[in-house]
Design an enzyme around this catalytic site. Structure first.
Site, PDB file in Angstrom:
ATOM      1  N   ASP A  32      14.937 -10.968  28.053  1.00 32.45           N
ATOM      2  CA  ASP A  32      13.497 -10.858  28.261  1.00 32.45           C
ATOM      3  C   ASP A  32      13.106 -11.076  29.717  1.00 32.45           C
ATOM      4  OD1 ASP A  32      13.261 -10.374  25.598  1.00 32.45           O
ATOM      5  OD2 ASP A  32      12.434 -12.339  25.077  1.00 32.45           O
ATOM      6  N   LEU A  82       0.326  14.022  -1.138  1.00 34.50           N
ATOM      7  CA  LEU A  82       1.403  14.203  -2.103  1.00 34.50           C
ATOM      8  C   LEU A  82       0.855  14.028  -3.510  1.00 34.50           C
ATOM      9  CD1 LEU A  82       4.315  12.139  -0.493  1.00 34.50           C
ATOM     10  CD2 LEU A  82       4.135  14.619  -0.614  1.00 34.50           C
ATOM     11  N   GLU A 115      12.928   8.489  -0.093  1.00 38.85           N
ATOM     12  CA  GLU A 115      12.476   7.667   1.030  1.00 38.85           C
ATOM     13  C   GLU A 115      11.410   6.702   0.520  1.00 38.85           C
ATOM     14  OE1 GLU A 115      11.255  10.119   4.412  1.00 38.85           O
ATOM     15  OE2 GLU A 115      12.357  11.796   3.527  1.00 38.85           O
ATOM     16  N   LYS A 117       8.029   4.843   0.243  1.00 41.10           N
ATOM     17  CA  LYS A 117       6.655   5.202   0.597  1.00 41.10           C
ATOM     18  C   LYS A 117       5.990   3.978   1.231  1.00 41.10           C
ATOM     19  CE  LYS A 117       2.442   7.248  -1.270  1.00 41.10           C
ATOM     20  NZ  LYS A 117       1.523   6.210  -0.747  1.00 41.10           N
ATOM     21  N   ARG A 138      -4.825  10.868   9.956  1.00 46.75           N
ATOM     22  CA  ARG A 138      -4.786  11.944   8.966  1.00 46.75           C
ATOM     23  C   ARG A 138      -6.156  12.596   8.804  1.00 46.75           C
ATOM     24  NH1 ARG A 138      -2.062  13.347   4.341  1.00 46.75           N
ATOM     25  NH2 ARG A 138      -0.691  11.530   4.370  1.00 46.75           N
ATOM     26  N   LYS A 293      11.838  14.213  -1.971  1.00 51.02           N
ATOM     27  CA  LYS A 293      11.691  15.510  -1.310  1.00 51.02           C
ATOM     28  C   LYS A 293      12.904  16.392  -1.596  1.00 51.02           C
ATOM     29  CE  LYS A 293       9.272  13.419   2.646  1.00 51.02           C
ATOM     30  NZ  LYS A 293       9.355  13.139   4.104  1.00 51.02           N
ATOM     31  N   LYS A 317       5.035   6.426  -7.874  1.00 50.22           N
ATOM     32  CA  LYS A 317       4.383   5.145  -7.596  1.00 50.22           C
ATOM     33  C   LYS A 317       4.980   4.056  -8.492  1.00 50.22           C
ATOM     34  CE  LYS A 317       1.404   5.151  -4.992  1.00 50.22           C
ATOM     35  NZ  LYS A 317      -0.010   5.542  -4.931  1.00 50.22           N
ATOM     36  N   CYS A 434     -35.554   9.776 -14.090  1.00 56.48           N
ATOM     37  CA  CYS A 434     -34.834   8.503 -14.013  1.00 56.48           C
ATOM     38  C   CYS A 434     -34.474   8.199 -12.555  1.00 56.48           C
ATOM     39  CB  CYS A 434     -33.560   8.569 -14.858  1.00 56.48           C
ATOM     40  SG  CYS A 434     -32.543   7.087 -14.745  1.00 56.48           S
TER      41      CYS A 434
END
Length: 679
Positions: A32, A82, A115, A117, A138, A293, A317, A434
């Site tokens: 460092d 996705l 991979e 998520k 995004r 994928k 998920k 309403c």
């Protein structure tokens, strides 16, 4: 001077290699103290001679704050979402659909990549000749916020690609995130200063990326995993599979998640997913699933995409976290169509990093199915770790004498009787006056897809309705700046801007006005089709239901909904009121011209044609080009196939160009597209 240039270049190279080893490889190669000394030396050289500054200098990671916040930029290649699978059955169904799309009749397994998520925030990084040029969020997938100054502070993102002879441009996609220990330190510091704590690392990351001061971003030590890239179609030695894409990214200096696996078919992927479902809590960062994928990039192109997601990938998920809680109350919400939604309110529970105390019960049938009683102990989970839901009741813990819950008979907003049609699950308030229906209708009218009016938020709408200042959409156009400025938290400038925005909204095209009316079953796409066939509200109201139903994509349900809406006297008065305040409720000249060459004219040049856009067009944004094509009767697809009629190619066209050439698809420039549109 030459010696200083050479020394600065040496220092940049040494420091960048050391930073890469420390932040990406987790294998320090420099003490460092030595790093700090060399960093200061480079800093002094650049201060003495600013011409020595370069975009890849480590001293430029923390720059100045943007003068006026963030601006929107269009992505060179859209960031699609996705599709999700929530169990192995749905994963298998996706795999079967993929095999069908690829016309794979044999039993040979498809190589798949698994991979993790990452539960963070997607970023799009643009490199020009190997140097980081732009970074964006995004956003909506087509465009996002430009946050380059902030992203430059993330040490695991190289400012210059570590490869020889880089392509003219490279697009890298990945996920920014905050590791667990860093998140804990951030919240500890905020607690010490009396600041509100972040609910979870993802929220902290999103808020950090939108900080106006890059120094704040640098202090929070964000991290980044890269997961895909896009290269020019003519680039030699481009990766041919996803596994090689990840290797390319590592070689270029990016941090790539090491917890990945190349699997020979679905069984291997299922084992990978099961393993990480069990081991995910051992990680030092949040992950909410596994991304699967198709490995072969050529087959990815062949599989193509839908409007929203690629067919060749899916996110499995993890099963939602569950927790018990005590049911306190049944609340009722009334939407803009009058649909009544029951909402369970329960004691707060922590799920997937957030505190949850409410969950929708959807309809009366769901209440009966769960057999809910006041005071019940219910099990709550987050579906996809996003949406809270009540999954079951623990009847053995039910209090003695607990009262069963059911929907009320009367609207909680206006007191009218609630009704339920036997043909649907929803219970509705049918009182057009309403307040809840009015508020919902106003919100819909000014929404982005409809009249797109800035400055009219929920709280202001609430005030306008409660004070009786607005009783219909048309009343919005009778408001003046002085009246608005007298309301709570509305300044004179904001009031004037809102009046101007409302006036400007009168120029919105007919299809937006039609969508803004909020007629059941009519979305943005259907509104465009109806507006193209019927150039004004009068012709649409007078149209025979059979004629409407015969339109492509419409059908009897929408036709019936239109007929019922127009037959309602309050809606007839609303149309008259809107015309009285200056809304045309008809197509303008440009719309009529577009429609004359589109679906309403069998001679339209693009009628029935499928086009694909790729690259950056010189004058048209992607959304503008899409609007022109659809106005001329064409359809814009996200992927090239044998059914594609034209590929419109701009600068830096990607793999779609080479695929179109291999399939013999006709290639158009922007100028050729404009010429075709004008015929």
């Amino acid at each position: 001077m030459a010696e200083q240039q050479q020394r600065a270049a040496e220092l940049r190279s040494l420091l960048n290699r050391a930073a890469h080893a420390y932040y990406v490889l987790d294998a320090p190669v420099m003490e460092d103290t030595l790093y700090d000394r060399l960093y200061r030396e480079l800093q002094q050289l650049e201060q003495a001679d600013p011409s020595l500054l370069s975009a890849d200098s480590p001293t430029q990671r923390v720059g100045k704050a943007p003068a006026t916040g963030f601006h929107s930029v269009e992505h060179r290649i859209p960031l699609q979402s996705l599709d999700n699978a929530f169990d192995h059955g749905e994963l298998k169904a996706w795999h079967e659909r993929l095999l069908k799309v690829l016309d794979r009749a044999d039993d040979s397994p498809l190589p798949l990549v698994g991979e993790l998520k990452i539960d963070g925030n997607a970023l799009a990084l643009s490199y020009r000749h190997g140097v980081l040029e732009r970074a964006a969020t995004r956003g909506d997938g087509s465009s996002g916020e430009e946050i380059t100054a902030n992203v430059r502070t993330i040490s695991s993102i190289p400012l210059r690609l570590q490869i020889d002879d880089p392509p003219e441009w490279v697009e890298v996609r990945g996920e920014a995130f905050i590791p667990d220990d860093t998140f804990a330190a951030i919240n500890n510091e905020r607690a010490a200063h009396g600041d509100a704590l972040f609910a979870n690392p993802r929220n902290a990351c999103a808020g950090t990326l939108r900080q106006l001061d890059p120094k704040v971003v640098a202090a929070r030590r964000l991290d980044f995993f890269a997961y895909t890239l896009h290269l020019p179609s003519d680039h030699s030695n481009s990766p041919e599979c996803q596994w090689d894409v990840l290797a390319w990214l590592e070689q270029a200096g990016f941090r790539v998640n090491p917890n990945r696996e190349l699997c020979d078919g679905l069984n291997g992927i299922e084992r990978f997913c099961d393993r990480w479902e069990q081991q995910r809590h051992q990680l030092t960062y949040a992950t909410d699933g596994v991304v699967v994928k198709l490995n072969d990039l050529r087959l990815q192109d062949e599989a193509g995409t839908t409007q929203k997601a690629p067919r060749w990938a899916i996110a499995l998920k993890y099963p939602a976290e569950e927790a018990p809680s005590k049911l306190l109350k049944l609340a009722v919400q009334v939407g803009r169509t009058g649909a009544v939604t029951p909402v369970a309110e329960f004691e707060p529970v922590a799920l997937a990093g957030t505190s949850v105390s409410r969950a929708t019960l959807h309809n009366a049938d769901r209440i009966a199915e769960l057999d809910l009683h006041l005071g019940d102990t219910v099990v709550v989970r987050k579906a996809g770790e996003i949406i809270p839901e009540v999954v079951r009741v623990l009847p053995e813990l039910r209090p003695t004498g607990a009262v069963p819950l059911e929907l009320p008979d009367h609207c909680p907003e206006c007191g009218s009787n609630l009704v339920r049609d036997d043909s649907e699950a929803a219970t509705r308030c049918i009182n057009s006056s309403c307040p809840a229906i009015l508020r919902g209708g106003l919100r819909h009218w000014v929404s982005k897809g409809a009249l797109d009016v800035d400055g009219l938020g929920n709280k202001l709408i609430q005030q306008l309705v409660e004070r009786g200042l607005v009783r219909s959409i048309a009343d919005l156009y009778r408001l003046d700046a002085a009246l608005l400025a007298s309301l709570e938290r509305v300044g004179e400038k904001s009031a004037a801007n809102l009046v101007a925005a409302l006036e400007q909204s009168k120029q919105q095209p007919w299809h937006r006005q039609l969508y803004g009316l909020g007629i059941r079953h009519i979305g943005e796409v259907n509104a465009k089709a109806l507006a193209a066939a019927y150039p004004n509200s009068a012709s649409l109201a007078a149209a025979e239901p059979e004629s409407i139903a015969a339109l492509h994509g419409i059908g009897p349900e929408i036709s019936s909904s239109l007929q019922q809406w127009h037959a309602n006297p309050p809606n007839q008065r609303l149309l008259e009121d809107l015309r009285a305040v200056g809304l045309s409720l008809e197509a303008n000249t440009s719309e009529l011209n577009a429609n004359s060459t589109g679906e309403g004219n069998s001679s339209g040049a693009l009628l029935g044609k499928t086009l694909v856009l790729t690259g950056t067009l010189p004058n048209l944004s992607r959304s503008d080009a899409k609007t022109l094509i659809e106005g001329a009767g064409g359809k814009v697809s996200g992927s090239v196939s044998k059914k594609t009629d034209y590929l419109v190619a701009g600068e830096a066209a990607g793999s779609k160009l080479s695929k179109a050439e291999s399939l013999g698809v006709e290639i158009l420039t922007e100028a050729e597209l404009q010429k075709l549109l004008s015929t």
